[in-house]
Write an enzyme that holds these catalytic residues in place. Structure first.
Site, PDB file in Angstrom:
ATOM      1  N   ASP A  19       0.831  -1.203   0.000  1.00 14.50           N
ATOM      2  CA  ASP A  19       0.000   0.000   0.000  1.00 14.50           C
ATOM      3  C   ASP A  19       0.867   1.255   0.000  1.00 14.50           C
ATOM      4  O   ASP A  19       1.973   1.253   0.536  1.00 14.50           O
ATOM      5  CB  ASP A  19      -0.900  -0.015   1.240  1.00 14.50           C
ATOM      6  CG  ASP A  19      -2.032   0.993   1.149  1.00 14.50           C
ATOM      7  OD1 ASP A  19      -2.375   1.424   0.024  1.00 14.50           O
ATOM      8  OD2 ASP A  19      -2.576   1.361   2.206  1.00 14.50           O
ATOM      9  N   ASN A  67     -10.765  -2.761  -5.949  1.00 15.12           N
ATOM     10  CA  ASN A  67     -10.015  -1.737  -6.682  1.00 15.12           C
ATOM     11  C   ASN A  67     -10.662  -1.326  -7.997  1.00 15.12           C
ATOM     12  O   ASN A  67     -10.279  -0.306  -8.589  1.00 15.12           O
ATOM     13  CB  ASN A  67      -8.585  -2.209  -6.954  1.00 15.12           C
ATOM     14  CG  ASN A  67      -7.694  -2.195  -5.737  1.00 15.12           C
ATOM     15  OD1 ASN A  67      -6.709  -2.921  -5.667  1.00 15.12           O
ATOM     16  ND2 ASN A  67      -8.027  -1.384  -4.738  1.00 15.12           N
TER      17      ASN A  67
END
Length: 241
Positions: A19, A67
């Site tokens: 991330d 996503n």
């Protein structure tokens, strides 16, 4: 669970939630995709560090089922990045003796990318230095739902006795059925959540939430986290004698 020697040793299987690519780019006044490209380059360094650190299995979270909610530009750019990454890194992975597997809802990806994934898996199927698993279009809840559907189909077809189902049964239907459960899960970028990643498999994993953004995640950072793990007391719900 009996002591298998891992209380005082490093993790055999490390999973990473990579991330912070977007924020890394934004802090530099660049588009988010610039950060994703920087993050993709970081993967090679981490994979190559695994043998020296005793890590046999590495699973990385590349793209989640959630996503798809990002902008069309970012999603299209990520899909292009995955295709170019496979094309660029395939031979290097094979030469480094890295076996590659993909987990996730593969039919949800475009056919060209699926074909590249299949080819890379076939190309590296006999490699055995590091087992690199890439979670692509992956979500833990989605994985469990798909596994449960397959299990139910086997029950309906008479291939599985429902009375014989226990907690050892479902893992045989998961995407990760040929992999050991992760010992250590790392999340970069300062977020302290697991984001639907390896929900079943990580029941007894150790977690490390660190502030480092993924493009800044170096071999030394990785080695430090692996070293920290060796000092943890893993009792798996029991009491160590």
């Amino acid at each position: 669970m009996p002591d298998d020697g891992r209380y005082l040793s490093g993790p055999r299987h490390v999973a990473i939630i990579m991330d912070g690519n977007g924020r890394w780019a934004e802090r530099r006044g660049r588009p988010r995709l610039f950060g994703h490209h920087a993050g993709a380059r970081r993967v090679r360094e981490v994979v190559e560090a695994c043998p020296d650190l005793g890590v046999k299995y590495l699973t990385i979270f590349a793209f989640s089922t959630e996503n798809w909610k990002r902008t069309q530009i970012e999603v299209a750019g990520l899909m292009s990045l995955f295709r170019s990454y496979i094309k660029r890194e395939a031979m290097a992975l094979k030469e480094k003796n890295v076996r590659v597997r993909f987990i996730g809802d593969r039919p949800g990806l475009d056919h060209k990318l699926q074909a590249q994934m299949d080819e890379l898996e076939a190309m590296t199927e006999h490699c055995d230095s590091v087992n690199l698993t890439i979670a692509l279009n992956y979500g833990g809840r989605d994985e469990v739902a798909r596994a449960t559907k397959r299990l139910a189909q086997d029950v309906a077809a008479g291939r599985l006795d429902p009375e014989a189902i226990d907690e050892e049964t479902l893992p045989r239907y998961l995407d990760t059925r040929v992999l050991p459960d992760p010992d250590l899960v790392i999340r970069t970028s300062g977020e302290a959540r697991i984001s639907n990643f390896l929900l079943w498999q990580s029941a007894y994993a150790e977690y490390e939430f660190i502030d480092t953004l993924w493009p800044d995640f170096t071999r030394d950072v990785f080695a430090g986290l692996v070293g920290n793990y060796a000092g943890r007391d893993r009792r798996f719900g029991g009491v160590k004698a």
